[in-house]
Write a protein that holds these residues in place. Structure first.
Motif, PDB file in Angstrom:
ATOM      1  N   LEU A 184       0.859  -1.209  -0.177  1.00 18.63           N
ATOM      2  CA  LEU A 184      -0.017  -0.084  -0.128  1.00 18.63           C
ATOM      3  C   LEU A 184       0.962   1.157  -0.054  1.00 18.63           C
ATOM      4  O   LEU A 184       1.695   1.607   1.073  1.00 18.63           O
ATOM      5  N   ARG A 218      -3.984   6.998  -3.662  1.00 17.14           N
ATOM      6  CA  ARG A 218      -2.978   5.844  -3.077  1.00 17.14           C
ATOM      7  C   ARG A 218      -2.957   5.018  -4.437  1.00 17.14           C
ATOM      8  O   ARG A 218      -3.564   4.959  -5.525  1.00 17.14           O
ATOM      9  N   ARG A 220      -2.133   0.719  -4.933  1.00 16.54           N
ATOM     10  CA  ARG A 220      -1.602  -0.655  -4.268  1.00 16.54           C
ATOM     11  C   ARG A 220      -0.896  -1.344  -5.404  1.00 16.54           C
ATOM     12  O   ARG A 220      -1.334  -1.455  -6.612  1.00 16.54           O
ATOM     13  N   THR A 260      -5.586  -0.389   4.789  1.00 15.12           N
ATOM     14  CA  THR A 260      -5.558   0.922   4.203  1.00 15.12           C
ATOM     15  C   THR A 260      -5.156   1.772   5.513  1.00 15.12           C
ATOM     16  O   THR A 260      -4.492   1.451   6.538  1.00 15.12           O
TER      17      THR A 260
END
Length: 416
Positions: A184, A218, A220, A260
């Motif tokens: 992440l 973000r 991943r 998260t």
């Protein structure tokens, strides 16, 4: 090993319900080394179902069909299965006894013929007994393909997948191992991130594949390894992650899908016995909502003031009106004052504050639409940053939430 997931139902095709079944089934299959080749959603039409089954015959190893097993006339999957396998429906006495007990024992009403028809199954199928509903699952094989039919009701489907389908697939097939690890990252866009790790990505072993999974604020990075030796797959991924951390340690905040930013932040606050509060304007309480979505957040989250209106910033938070008049409501001084006041009101170690123009109109400030000031009050002082998240409104709010959590996380870790 390849599988296709087929959902049957017009309600999915017209957007009346969201197909969550396919996602659950895909994850369950992936865990045992069966890759999903495709997902299909088709209409409640006999010929369409038949042609779909025919097209998948010998193309994939497993076909899992959900939906169309109810008691009403529009539920035609069971009868269509019979036609495809040139079979006839017969009563399964165990299913009939179960349905009777549910209707007469639990619901306290006489069983009808429609209810009894739930116990009809193709004569040559292996019945997958549905302990939590009336529609049984069906397992049938034709040449090189296993066909599995399951109810569309999510909790019934999940019960059968976990207790009947997966155990039987494990017994029937020899499967490779599939190992995933998700990294992440926050604060770096997909293209810039790809540039930074290009050399590392180009030198990944052949058995490890990389996928980029971007979303607002973000990215991943999912590493997937497939092979016969599970231990070597885990070791190979571990080695690659160690190399990756040397390159982008500044933007990695956690690992795996469940980690998260709010989960990682919560763990950090819990471990350090620190607390946090929020004062939100343009984000409308969404930062507080995200933080409190994590189980156990009551141990570190103190509270929030959603000061959407200027007068609330003054009367509830105590932001001086002179500061607002001098700098405007969307400004660094106001954001910082909001953060400090929230920190004081809730007696928290840290506080996040947001004020901005999310749009579509400028409101009470002349700041450009998309402008957001995010302030963080810490035990050592307060600071703020200015951003322009563009448009539309939803994007501005979501990016402000993610950026606020990212800033507070990095601030806390910097001081440890």
């Amino acid at each position: 090993m390849k599988a296709t997931i087929v959902t049957v139902g017009d309600e999915i095709l017209i957007g009346q319900i969201v197909d969550t079944n396919s996602s659950f089934i895909a994850k369950s299959l992936d865990k045992i080394g069966i890759g999903v080749y495709e997902m299909l959603s088709i209409t409640d039409d006999k010929q369409h179902i038949l042609s779909t089954l025919s097209s998948l015959q010998n193309t994939v190893d497993v076909v899992i069909v959900t939906g169309g097993l109810g008691p009403t006339k529009d539920d035609i999957t069971k009868k269509t299965f019979c036609d495809y396998f040139d079979d006839t429906l017969v009563v399964d006495e165990k299913v009939l006894a179960h349905v009777t007990q549910l209707i007469e024992g639990f619901f306290k009403r006489p069983i009808t013929q429609i209810n009894k028809d739930q116990a009809l199954v193709p004569s040559r199928c292996e019945v997958l007994f549905n302990q939590v509903g009336t529609a049984p699952g069906m397992w049938m094989e034709k040449e090189n393909t296993v066909f599995i039919s399951l109810p569309g009701v999510p909790f019934e489907m999940k019960h059968l997948i976990e207790n009947a389908v997966i155990p039987k697939l494990i017994t029937k097939f020899e499967r490779p191992y599939i190992v995933h690890k998700t990294i992440l990252t926050y604060g770096v866009g997909e293209s810039l991130l790809a540039e930074r790790i290009e050399h590392w990505e180009d030198n990944l072993p052949e058995f490890i594949k990389l996928a980029y999974l971007p979303s607002p604020g973000r990215v991943r990075l999912r590493l997937s390894a497939r092979g016969a030796d599970e231990n070597s797959l885990h070791e190979g991924i571990r080695e690659q992650i160690e190399k990756l951390q040397l390159i982008i340690s500044d933007c990695i905040v956690g690992f795996d899908d469940g980690e998260t930013i709010e989960v990682v932040l919560g763990k950090l606050l819990s471990e350090k016995k620190m607390t946090i509060a929020t004062a939100e304007s343009c984000t409308g309480g969404k930062i507080a909502s995200v933080i409190t979505s994590v189980p156990g957040s009551s141990s570190y989250f103190k509270g929030s003031v959603v000061s959407y209106a200027t007068e609330v910033k003054e009367t509830v938070l105590g932001v001086p009106s002179a500061v607002i008049e001098k700098h405007s409501v969307v400004s660094a001084p106001v954001a910082e004052a909001m953060a400090l006041q929230a920190q004081k009101i809730f007696n928290a170690d840290y506080a996040i504050a947001t004020t901005g123009n999310a749009g579509p109109d400028k409101g009470e400030s002349e700041a450009e639409i998309g402008t957001v000031f995010i302030a963080v009050a810490t035990p050592k002082g307060v600071f703020s940053e200015e951003f322009n998240f563009g448009q539309p409104r939803e994007k501005v709010i979501d990016r402000a939430v993610i950026k606020g959590l990212e800033i507070i996380y990095k601030e806390i870790t910097k001081n440890l």
